[in-house]
Design a protein around this motif. Structure first.
Motif, PDB file in Angstrom:
ATOM      1  N   ARG A   1      29.161   8.850  -2.188  1.00 31.80           N
ATOM      2  CA  ARG A   1      27.889   8.582  -2.315  1.00 31.80           C
ATOM      3  C   ARG A   1      27.212   9.465  -3.378  1.00 31.80           C
ATOM      4  NH1 ARG A   1      25.859   8.685   3.500  1.00 31.80           N
ATOM      5  NH2 ARG A   1      27.609  10.275   3.456  1.00 31.80           N
ATOM      6  N   LEU A   2      26.136   9.278  -4.016  1.00 32.06           N
ATOM      7  CA  LEU A   2      25.359  10.014  -4.811  1.00 32.06           C
ATOM      8  C   LEU A   2      24.250  10.663  -4.504  1.00 32.06           C
ATOM      9  CD1 LEU A   2      25.679   7.858  -7.907  1.00 32.06           C
ATOM     10  CD2 LEU A   2      27.412   9.496  -7.176  1.00 32.06           C
ATOM     11  N   GLY A   3      24.190  12.070  -5.089  1.00 27.24           N
ATOM     12  CA  GLY A   3      22.855  12.658  -4.853  1.00 27.24           C
ATOM     13  C   GLY A   3      22.317  12.840  -3.312  1.00 27.24           C
ATOM     14  N   PRO A   4      21.112  12.449  -3.101  1.00 27.87           N
ATOM     15  CA  PRO A   4      20.523  12.691  -1.814  1.00 27.87           C
ATOM     16  C   PRO A   4      21.153  11.616  -0.670  1.00 27.87           C
ATOM     17  CG  PRO A   4      18.747  11.759  -3.077  1.00 27.87           C
ATOM     18  CD  PRO A   4      19.940  12.030  -4.143  1.00 27.87           C
ATOM     19  N   ASP A   5      21.761  10.733  -1.076  1.00 31.83           N
ATOM     20  CA  ASP A   5      22.356   9.784   0.008  1.00 31.83           C
ATOM     21  C   ASP A   5      23.621  10.362   0.482  1.00 31.83           C
ATOM     22  OD1 ASP A   5      20.464   8.022  -0.686  1.00 31.83           O
ATOM     23  OD2 ASP A   5      21.494   6.693  -1.895  1.00 31.83           O
ATOM     24  N   LEU A   6      24.349  11.479  -0.473  1.00 34.25           N
ATOM     25  CA  LEU A   6      25.078  11.967   0.480  1.00 34.25           C
ATOM     26  C   LEU A   6      24.892  12.905   1.564  1.00 34.25           C
ATOM     27  CD1 LEU A   6      28.279  12.235   0.310  1.00 34.25           C
ATOM     28  CD2 LEU A   6      27.953  14.300  -1.270  1.00 34.25           C
ATOM     29  N   VAL A   7      24.573  12.141   2.713  1.00 32.24           N
ATOM     30  CA  VAL A   7      24.162  12.637   3.841  1.00 32.24           C
ATOM     31  C   VAL A   7      24.900  12.326   4.964  1.00 32.24           C
ATOM     32  CG1 VAL A   7      22.578  10.798   4.412  1.00 32.24           C
ATOM     33  CG2 VAL A   7      21.935  12.935   5.227  1.00 32.24           C
ATOM     34  N   LYS A   8      25.016  13.331   5.885  1.00 29.26           N
ATOM     35  CA  LYS A   8      25.612  13.266   7.069  1.00 29.26           C
ATOM     36  C   LYS A   8      24.656  12.461   8.233  1.00 29.26           C
ATOM     37  CE  LYS A   8      28.662  15.643  10.822  1.00 29.26           C
ATOM     38  NZ  LYS A   8      29.052  16.788  11.184  1.00 29.26           N
ATOM     39  N   ASP A   9      24.877  11.217   8.082  1.00 32.47           N
ATOM     40  CA  ASP A   9      24.257  10.448   8.906  1.00 32.47           C
ATOM     41  C   ASP A   9      24.646   9.719  10.190  1.00 32.47           C
ATOM     42  OD1 ASP A   9      25.785   8.795   7.906  1.00 32.47           O
ATOM     43  OD2 ASP A   9      24.386   7.780   6.623  1.00 32.47           O
ATOM     44  N   GLU A  10      24.058   8.866  10.737  1.00 33.61           N
ATOM     45  CA  GLU A  10      24.666   8.263  12.417  1.00 33.61           C
ATOM     46  C   GLU A  10      25.962   7.686  11.655  1.00 33.61           C
ATOM     47  OE1 GLU A  10      24.879   7.483  16.353  1.00 33.61           O
ATOM     48  OE2 GLU A  10      23.603   8.933  15.185  1.00 33.61           O
TER      49      GLU A  10
ATOM     50  N   GLN B   1      18.150   0.450   6.522  1.00 32.73           N
ATOM     51  CA  GLN B   1      17.138   1.558   5.902  1.00 32.73           C
ATOM     52  C   GLN B   1      17.427   1.567   4.222  1.00 32.73           C
ATOM     53  OE1 GLN B   1      18.671   5.065   8.035  1.00 32.73           O
ATOM     54  NE2 GLN B   1      17.600   4.232   9.742  1.00 32.73           N
ATOM     55  N   LEU B   2      18.703   1.291   3.740  1.00 30.86           N
ATOM     56  CA  LEU B   2      18.946   1.717   2.500  1.00 30.86           C
ATOM     57  C   LEU B   2      18.178   0.285   1.744  1.00 30.86           C
ATOM     58  CD1 LEU B   2      22.523   2.601   2.389  1.00 30.86           C
ATOM     59  CD2 LEU B   2      20.758   3.968   1.498  1.00 30.86           C
TER      60      LEU B   2
ATOM     61  N   LYS C   1      20.778   4.337  -4.434  1.00 35.78           N
ATOM     62  CA  LYS C   1      20.544   3.528  -3.266  1.00 35.78           C
ATOM     63  C   LYS C   1      21.380   2.300  -3.399  1.00 35.78           C
ATOM     64  CE  LYS C   1      17.590   6.036  -0.911  1.00 35.78           C
ATOM     65  NZ  LYS C   1      17.546   6.845  -1.751  1.00 35.78           N
ATOM     66  N   LYS C   2      21.418   1.736  -4.554  1.00 36.66           N
ATOM     67  CA  LYS C   2      22.064   0.511  -4.991  1.00 36.66           C
ATOM     68  C   LYS C   2      23.901   0.906  -4.679  1.00 36.66           C
ATOM     69  CE  LYS C   2      19.069  -1.801  -7.900  1.00 36.66           C
ATOM     70  NZ  LYS C   2      18.977  -2.519  -9.379  1.00 36.66           N
ATOM     71  N   HIS C   3      24.056   2.188  -5.096  1.00 39.54           N
ATOM     72  CA  HIS C   3      25.740   2.586  -5.013  1.00 39.54           C
ATOM     73  C   HIS C   3      25.885   2.819  -3.462  1.00 39.54           C
ATOM     74  CE1 HIS C   3      29.324   4.343  -6.460  1.00 39.54           C
ATOM     75  NE2 HIS C   3      29.004   5.411  -5.671  1.00 39.54           N
ATOM     76  N   SER C   4      25.148   3.422  -2.771  1.00 38.87           N
ATOM     77  CA  SER C   4      25.277   3.633  -1.395  1.00 38.87           C
ATOM     78  C   SER C   4      25.357   2.233  -0.590  1.00 38.87           C
ATOM     79  CB  SER C   4      24.083   4.484  -0.738  1.00 38.87           C
ATOM     80  OG  SER C   4      24.295   5.714  -1.548  1.00 38.87           O
ATOM     81  N   LEU C   5      24.533   1.363  -1.239  1.00 43.72           N
ATOM     82  CA  LEU C   5      24.317  -0.037  -0.271  1.00 43.72           C
ATOM     83  C   LEU C   5      25.795  -0.753  -0.650  1.00 43.72           C
ATOM     84  CD1 LEU C   5      22.486  -1.398   1.532  1.00 43.72           C
ATOM     85  CD2 LEU C   5      21.569  -2.704  -0.217  1.00 43.72           C
ATOM     86  N   MET C   6      26.042  -0.656  -1.884  1.00 40.71           N
ATOM     87  CA  MET C   6      27.359  -1.184  -2.251  1.00 40.71           C
ATOM     88  C   MET C   6      28.396  -0.736  -1.475  1.00 40.71           C
ATOM     89  SD  MET C   6      30.172  -0.927  -4.436  1.00 40.71           S
ATOM     90  CE  MET C   6      29.655   0.463  -5.540  1.00 40.71           C
TER      91      MET C   6
END
Length: 445
Positions: free
Chosen positions: A161-170, A309-310, A418-423
């Motif tokens: 994942r890129l940028g701010p989407d590289l997060v330790k989420d649920e 969410q994404l 967001k599109k990359h993370s969603l993909m």
């Protein structure tokens, strides 16, 4: 002719020896032969003769001897007949008692054979069922490799994942829990598999012991059956004098019974252990499958929520980007309008300045500060102020346009993230999770 007197021959009764009678004493023999021969009758004869008394005594002695011998023979014959009947009865009774003991022994051996055979069959069933549980454990352990590969692949994909989407989420937390759960499940399955293998080995050893004991008892049963079939008319019986000696390694009945009881007790313990282990494996496989599927559902729910969410963030970004693009277009049009307005003010400024310059050439007293002069000065000031205001507004518009461009670029970059993370979450991870094993597969079926 000799004138010597001939004495009678000593009487020797040989029947006592021939009939095994007790020998008579020497005194009785002498008394029987005390009768002297008549001297005148024997004059001129070489042989001795008996007197009538001697002859009568001799007959009486013979009669008495015959009577005694007959009585003794009758007594011996009676005793022999009694002894024959007694020994015959005792022998038959002893033989019947031995046959009865053999029958009781056969019943006892048959009982223990039945017990051993029953437990051998039970152990055989337990071994077969444990082998089935062992295969289920192996299949379940093999089936956990797919969820482990899916979970680790999801974590690896989400690292891209890129940028701010590289997060330790649920989602990541649930994936890490899933990996730890799968590792613990694999360790538990391996431990249970080792226990099952050890129990199968123990059951086989006990089964082998019981089979050996059953074979020994079967052989002993056959021998005792053969012994029970022996009779006095059997053709295959013979004397074995050495069979009376007991072997050194012979066991006692108590130790024989104790040995059989210990074997049966050992078989019961192993059967109970096998039953408990099968119940443990059955419950453990069900719990493991449910836990893995529950964690899989939690991960998928987290993925769904995260993708939602994404999606919402992407929609809002697209909305803001559309607004920014629209505002950028409007701002560009506004800048063009301001530039045109500035351009339009140049001609009036040149007109007003030309008028002032021309009027400044008036001669002498005509160069006066009259109303047109004051108006022209005011007009130049007004036009200059307008141009200054337009210039300031143009600078502000250009700054706003740059900010809009920066915001647009940021929105486009964030939208791309967001599109990359969603993909990654939708197309990579969630599509891969459709291969997650079913409850039956995780249960070893």
């Amino acid at each position: 002719m000799s004138g010597e007197l001939l004495v009678s021959r000593p009487f020797v009764d040989t029947r006592a020896v021939s009939h095994d009678l007790p020998p008579r004493s020497q005194e009785s023999i002498i008394k029987e032969n005390m009768f002297p021969s008549s001297g005148l009758a024997t004059v001129g004869y070489r042989t001795a003769k008996y007197t009538p008394d001697e002859w009568g005594a001799k007959n009486n002695s013979t009669f008495a001897q015959a009577t005694g011998d007959r009585d003794n023979a009758e007594r011996i014959r009676y005793e022999s007949k009694s002894l024959h009947k007694e020994t015959e009865t005792r022998t038959l009774r002893s033989q019947a008692e031995g046959t009865r003991y053999l029958g009781e022994r056969l019943q006892e051996i048959n009982f223990w054979q039945s017990e051993l055979h029953r437990h051998i069959e039970e152990l055989t069933r337990e071994i077969e069922m444990l082998l089935g549980q062992k295969r289920r454990l192996e299949k379940a352990l093999e089936a956990t490799e797919i969820p482990y590969a899916i979970a680790t692949d999801n974590l690896t994909c989400r690292e891209r994942r890129l940028g701010p989407d590289l997060v330790k989420d649920e989602v990541e937390e649930q994936l890490l829990r899933e990996v730890e759960l799968i590792r613990s499940v694999q360790a538990l399955l391996k431990k249970t598999l080792n226990q099952t293998v050890n129990q199968i080995r123990a059951d086989r050893e006990v089964k082998q012991t019981l089979e050996q004991d059953w074979c020994d008892k079967s052989q002993a049963y056959s021998m005792d059956v053969q012994c029970g079939r022996y009779s006095n008319q059997s053709m295959d019986i013979q004397n074995h004098p050495s069979s009376l000696q007991l072997q050194e390694h012979v066991s006692m009945r108590d130790s024989w019974v104790r040995f059989s009881e210990e074997n049966v007790s050992l078989a019961r313990r192993e059967e109970q252990a096998s039953v408990e282990l099968r119940r443990l494996v059955e419950g453990m496989l069900g719990d493991v499958a449910e836990d893995l599927r529950a964690q899989c559902a939690a991960v998928e729910q987290a993925f769904t929520l995260r993708c939602q969410q994404l999606g919402e963030a992407r929609a809002r970004l697209e909305q803001h980007l559309a607004q920014i693009l629209e505002e950028t277009g409007a701002q560009e049009r506004s800048i063009r309008m301001l530039r045109q307005a500035l351009h339009d003010k140049e001609a009036p400024m040149r007109v007003a300045e030309s008028r002032l310059y021309t009027r400044a050439q008036r001669p002498n007293v005509e160069l006066c500060r009259d109303a047109p002069q004051m108006r022209l000065v005011g007009e130049v000031g007004e036009i200059f102020s307008s141009m200054q205001a337009l210039q300031d507004q143009l600078s502000a518009a250009r700054g706003s346009l740059r900010e809009l461009e920066d915001t647009r670029m940021a929105l486009e970059k964030d939208l791309s993230c967001k599109k990359h993370s969603l993909m990654i979450d939708e197309q990579k991870c969630m599509s891969l999770r459709t291969r997650y094993p079913t409850v039956l597969a995780l249960s070893g079926y």
